[in-house]
Design a protein around this motif. Structure first.
Motif, PDB file in Angstrom:
ATOM      1  N   ARG A  14       0.906  -1.333   0.115  1.00 30.37           N
ATOM      2  CA  ARG A  14      -0.009  -0.218  -0.029  1.00 30.37           C
ATOM      3  C   ARG A  14       0.870   1.316  -0.016  1.00 30.37           C
ATOM      4  O   ARG A  14       0.522   2.367  -0.708  1.00 30.37           O
ATOM      5  CB  ARG A  14      -0.810   0.065   1.276  1.00 30.37           C
ATOM      6  CG  ARG A  14      -2.134  -0.990   1.222  1.00 30.37           C
ATOM      7  CD  ARG A  14      -3.032  -0.452   0.103  1.00 30.37           C
ATOM      8  NE  ARG A  14      -3.694   0.751   0.705  1.00 30.37           N
ATOM      9  CZ  ARG A  14      -4.592   0.710   1.558  1.00 30.37           C
ATOM     10  NH1 ARG A  14      -5.365  -0.492   1.865  1.00 30.37           N
ATOM     11  NH2 ARG A  14      -5.270   1.809   1.964  1.00 30.37           N
ATOM     12  N   ARG A  68      -4.343   9.354   3.592  1.00 26.70           N
ATOM     13  CA  ARG A  68      -4.173   7.846   3.066  1.00 26.70           C
ATOM     14  C   ARG A  68      -3.428   6.873   4.044  1.00 26.70           C
ATOM     15  O   ARG A  68      -3.814   5.906   4.158  1.00 26.70           O
ATOM     16  CB  ARG A  68      -3.133   8.116   1.823  1.00 26.70           C
ATOM     17  CG  ARG A  68      -3.787   8.533   0.657  1.00 26.70           C
ATOM     18  CD  ARG A  68      -3.256   8.563  -0.556  1.00 26.70           C
ATOM     19  NE  ARG A  68      -3.820   9.035  -1.816  1.00 26.70           N
ATOM     20  CZ  ARG A  68      -3.506   9.134  -3.128  1.00 26.70           C
ATOM     21  NH1 ARG A  68      -2.428   8.959  -3.236  1.00 26.70           N
ATOM     22  NH2 ARG A  68      -4.338   9.575  -3.783  1.00 26.70           N
ATOM     23  N   LEU A  72      -5.065   3.501   5.516  1.00 24.24           N
ATOM     24  CA  LEU A  72      -4.072   2.244   5.537  1.00 24.24           C
ATOM     25  C   LEU A  72      -4.288   1.907   7.050  1.00 24.24           C
ATOM     26  O   LEU A  72      -4.643   0.631   7.368  1.00 24.24           O
ATOM     27  CB  LEU A  72      -2.614   2.676   5.318  1.00 24.24           C
ATOM     28  CG  LEU A  72      -1.666   1.449   5.442  1.00 24.24           C
ATOM     29  CD1 LEU A  72      -2.028   0.387   4.652  1.00 24.24           C
ATOM     30  CD2 LEU A  72      -0.201   1.972   5.197  1.00 24.24           C
ATOM     31  N   CYS A  75      -7.411  -0.167   7.280  1.00 25.16           N
ATOM     32  CA  CYS A  75      -7.118  -1.463   6.887  1.00 25.16           C
ATOM     33  C   CYS A  75      -6.636  -2.371   7.729  1.00 25.16           C
ATOM     34  O   CYS A  75      -6.859  -3.569   7.982  1.00 25.16           O
ATOM     35  CB  CYS A  75      -6.573  -1.399   5.725  1.00 25.16           C
ATOM     36  SG  CYS A  75      -7.420  -0.721   4.068  1.00 25.16           S
ATOM     37  N   SER A 106      -6.967  -6.232   0.489  1.00 24.86           N
ATOM     38  CA  SER A 106      -6.835  -4.684   0.694  1.00 24.86           C
ATOM     39  C   SER A 106      -5.383  -4.177   0.070  1.00 24.86           C
ATOM     40  O   SER A 106      -5.204  -2.725   0.178  1.00 24.86           O
ATOM     41  CB  SER A 106      -6.450  -4.439   2.566  1.00 24.86           C
ATOM     42  OG  SER A 106      -7.329  -4.780   3.018  1.00 24.86           O
ATOM     43  N   THR A 107      -5.089  -4.855  -0.856  1.00 27.02           N
ATOM     44  CA  THR A 107      -3.898  -4.351  -1.862  1.00 27.02           C
ATOM     45  C   THR A 107      -4.235  -4.326  -3.295  1.00 27.02           C
ATOM     46  O   THR A 107      -3.555  -4.201  -4.047  1.00 27.02           O
ATOM     47  CB  THR A 107      -2.845  -5.368  -1.857  1.00 27.02           C
ATOM     48  OG1 THR A 107      -3.035  -6.782  -2.190  1.00 27.02           O
ATOM     49  CG2 THR A 107      -2.173  -5.480  -0.369  1.00 27.02           C
ATOM     50  N   HIS A 109      -5.794  -3.183  -6.462  1.00 32.84           N
ATOM     51  CA  HIS A 109      -5.987  -1.840  -7.016  1.00 32.84           C
ATOM     52  C   HIS A 109      -7.538  -1.456  -7.454  1.00 32.84           C
ATOM     53  O   HIS A 109      -7.965  -0.553  -7.705  1.00 32.84           O
ATOM     54  CB  HIS A 109      -5.098  -1.497  -8.018  1.00 32.84           C
ATOM     55  CG  HIS A 109      -4.651  -0.044  -8.437  1.00 32.84           C
ATOM     56  ND1 HIS A 109      -5.658   0.575  -9.291  1.00 32.84           N
ATOM     57  CD2 HIS A 109      -3.577   0.601  -8.268  1.00 32.84           C
ATOM     58  CE1 HIS A 109      -5.298   1.733  -9.311  1.00 32.84           C
ATOM     59  NE2 HIS A 109      -4.172   1.926  -8.763  1.00 32.84           N
ATOM     60  N   VAL A 113      -8.167   1.004  -3.796  1.00 32.26           N
ATOM     61  CA  VAL A 113      -7.461   0.959  -2.418  1.00 32.26           C
ATOM     62  C   VAL A 113      -6.260   2.166  -2.531  1.00 32.26           C
ATOM     63  O   VAL A 113      -5.767   2.522  -1.418  1.00 32.26           O
ATOM     64  CB  VAL A 113      -6.761  -0.277  -2.109  1.00 32.26           C
ATOM     65  CG1 VAL A 113      -7.849  -1.272  -1.906  1.00 32.26           C
ATOM     66  CG2 VAL A 113      -5.634  -0.672  -3.224  1.00 32.26           C
ATOM     67  N   PRO A 114      -5.907   2.430  -3.602  1.00 33.10           N
ATOM     68  CA  PRO A 114      -4.989   3.583  -3.425  1.00 33.10           C
ATOM     69  C   PRO A 114      -5.312   4.859  -2.983  1.00 33.10           C
ATOM     70  O   PRO A 114      -4.961   5.831  -2.453  1.00 33.10           O
ATOM     71  CB  PRO A 114      -4.188   3.895  -4.995  1.00 33.10           C
ATOM     72  CG  PRO A 114      -4.507   2.578  -5.631  1.00 33.10           C
ATOM     73  CD  PRO A 114      -5.881   1.953  -4.858  1.00 33.10           C
TER      74      PRO A 114
END
Length: 477
Positions: A14, A68, A72, A75, A106-107, A109, A113-114
């Motif tokens: 992430r 962000r 994270l 998450c 959670s990774t 794209h 998730v970005p």
């Protein structure tokens, strides 16, 4: 150690996304949250159909990088919460599978998730709310009311971030009724859990709404934004649906299948039909509820699927020892390969979403002065975020414009008033998005503004009484 390594891998991936251009919602929510104070609109100078806790989080974050990192953190909490829920219900092996699934999703794209969105900020609340509800109903908990109360508080917090996220409430209600139906001796516990959970939800909502009112955002205004507006906006979305809307729906369904979420939902339904497991039934109810809200919303954005992650990851943990080893291995390998392929592709070929807004916004910042303001027609608040400019127009997204200002009366008043913006960015045409009363705005622009640049296909106007040294245009994506 396994859990730490799982979370560490997720965090490492992430962090690679940390520098990507700002999304529309990220920038818009930050602008609204940072400006929440004096003003005539819902949140001071701006209006958005979102609950107040989201704005407090934005105010706390202050900038994109911090936001962000908060996303994270949510998450990480979600992975821990899902692991705890699986452990309570099925033990250590289930917890490991659930944590791995939550971290892997959670990774992804393609779940957006970005960017930090409402679904992501709710994920920690949802996961731990589910864990506490499970602890109250099926765990070895003597005082069931205590974790149930905590589950209610967390469910209330999720609703104060995004009003359609009722995952924790759905899970607790279905679980309590299912256990009570199958085990008459547990009905008193189920009633206690539901009552304590309801108290937690009501008290949390009351505190949140009272605090928002103290800051100038009244309950009546919030009801109008969160309930009345959504009904009106749904009709606007329906009338203006185009081929792009259908394309987004097809993409959403393809992502649901390709990501492995569809297989998880089907397996969960299959095992519920065979075993009548109350926890799996509650998980399936959440998956159905989230899927329904994503479809009924009518917009079909990919990041809506992230709301499925807590329940789906928990399902993975609960089903890991119920599925034949070969099938389990095949499904796990398919999901890992698909998500890793998506990850590698997006790192090798970064998406261009937000890049144009970054170029235009940076040019505005370099060409403008600190006191300058701007309006972008319609939406694209990430232009304002990159420019570091505020807007005298309260609507930063296209949907509120089309629903609340369809004849552009408010926009015209802003463009002709004493506090009109220094800059006006015509992003896709003032008659775009089905706007049918653009003549008035076009006349206002001719009277009070002059065209000074065309940047990445976007026309930029400067107020006639102002002079600026225009910066060198950046490279358009």
């Amino acid at each position: 150690m396994y859990l730490a390594l799982t979370i560490g891998a997720m965090v490492a991936v992430r962090l690679c996304f940390l520098g990507l251009p700002a999304g529309r919602d990220e920038s818009g929510y930050l602008i609204v949250g940072n400006a929440w104070g004096d003003g005539d609109s819902l949140y001071g100078p701006y209006w958005v159909d979102r609950p107040p806790l989201l704005m407090w989080i934005m105010d706390l974050a202050g900038n994109l990088t911090a936001l962000r990192l908060i996303g994270l953190l949510s998450c990480v909490l979600m992975v821990l919460g899902v692991a705890r829920a699986a452990y309570v219900v099925r033990g250590a092996q289930a917890a490991r599978w659930a944590a791995a699934a939550a971290a892997l999703f959670s990774t992804a794209h393609w779940f957006g998730v970005p960017r930090t969105n409402g679904e992501m900020l709710c994920a920690g609340f949802v996961a731990w709310g589910i864990a506490l509800a499970a602890q109250a109903m099926v765990g070895q908990q003597r005082r069931a009311w205590l974790p149930a109360l905590g589950a209610g508080v967390l469910a209330g917090c999720a609703g104060l971030v995004k009003q359609t996220i009722g995952d924790g409430v759905v899970f607790a209600i279905v679980l309590a009724f299912a256990v009570g139906w199958q085990q008459p001796a547990a009905r008193r516990r189920a009633a206690t859990v539901l009552a304590a959970g309801a108290v937690g939800v009501v008290v949390t909502l009351a505190v949140g709404l009272t605090a928002a009112a103290a800051r100038g955002t009244s309950l009546a205004e919030l009801f109008d934004a969160l309930v009345t507006f959504r009904a009106e906006a749904g009709e606007v979305i329906r009338r203006s649906a185009s081929g792009a809307t259908t394309d987004r729906l097809l993409t959403l369904l393809a992502t649901w299948v390709g990501s492995g979420l569809a297989f998880i939902a089907i397996l969960t339904a299959w095992h519920v039909a065979r075993r009548r497991d109350p926890v799996l039934l509650a998980v399936l109810a959440v998956i159905a509820f989230v899927s329904g809200t994503a479809i009924l919303g009518g917009s079909y954005w990919g990041h809506y699927l992230f709301q499925l992650v807590p329940a789906s990851a928990l399902a993975v943990g609960l089903l890991a020892d119920q599925v034949r080893p070969r099938l389990r291995t095949a499904l796990a390998a398919f999901t890992v390969v698909a998500l890793l392929g998506n990850l590698v592709y997006t790192i090798a070929v970064p998406p261009q979403d937000g890049a144009t807004a970054e170029v235009v916004g940076t040019w505005l910042r370099e060409s403008g002065e600190p006191s300058d303001t701007a309006v972008v027609a319609y939406g694209q608040p990430n232009v304002l975020g990159n420019a570091g400019m505020s807007s005298p127009y309260p609507y930063l997204w296209s949907l509120p414009v089309r629903t609340l200002d369809p004849e552009l009366t408010t926009l015209s008043a802003v463009l002709t008033g004493p506090d009109r913006p220094t800059w006006f960015v015509d992003w896709s045409g003032v008659d775009s998005w089905g706007i049918t009363h653009a003549d008035r705005v076009q006349g206002d622009l001719r009277d009070h503004y002059r065209k000074v640049a065309t940047m990445c296909g976007r026309t930029i106007w400067l107020e006639r009484g102002e002079n600026r040294t225009l910066a060198t245009p950046g490279t358009c994506p």
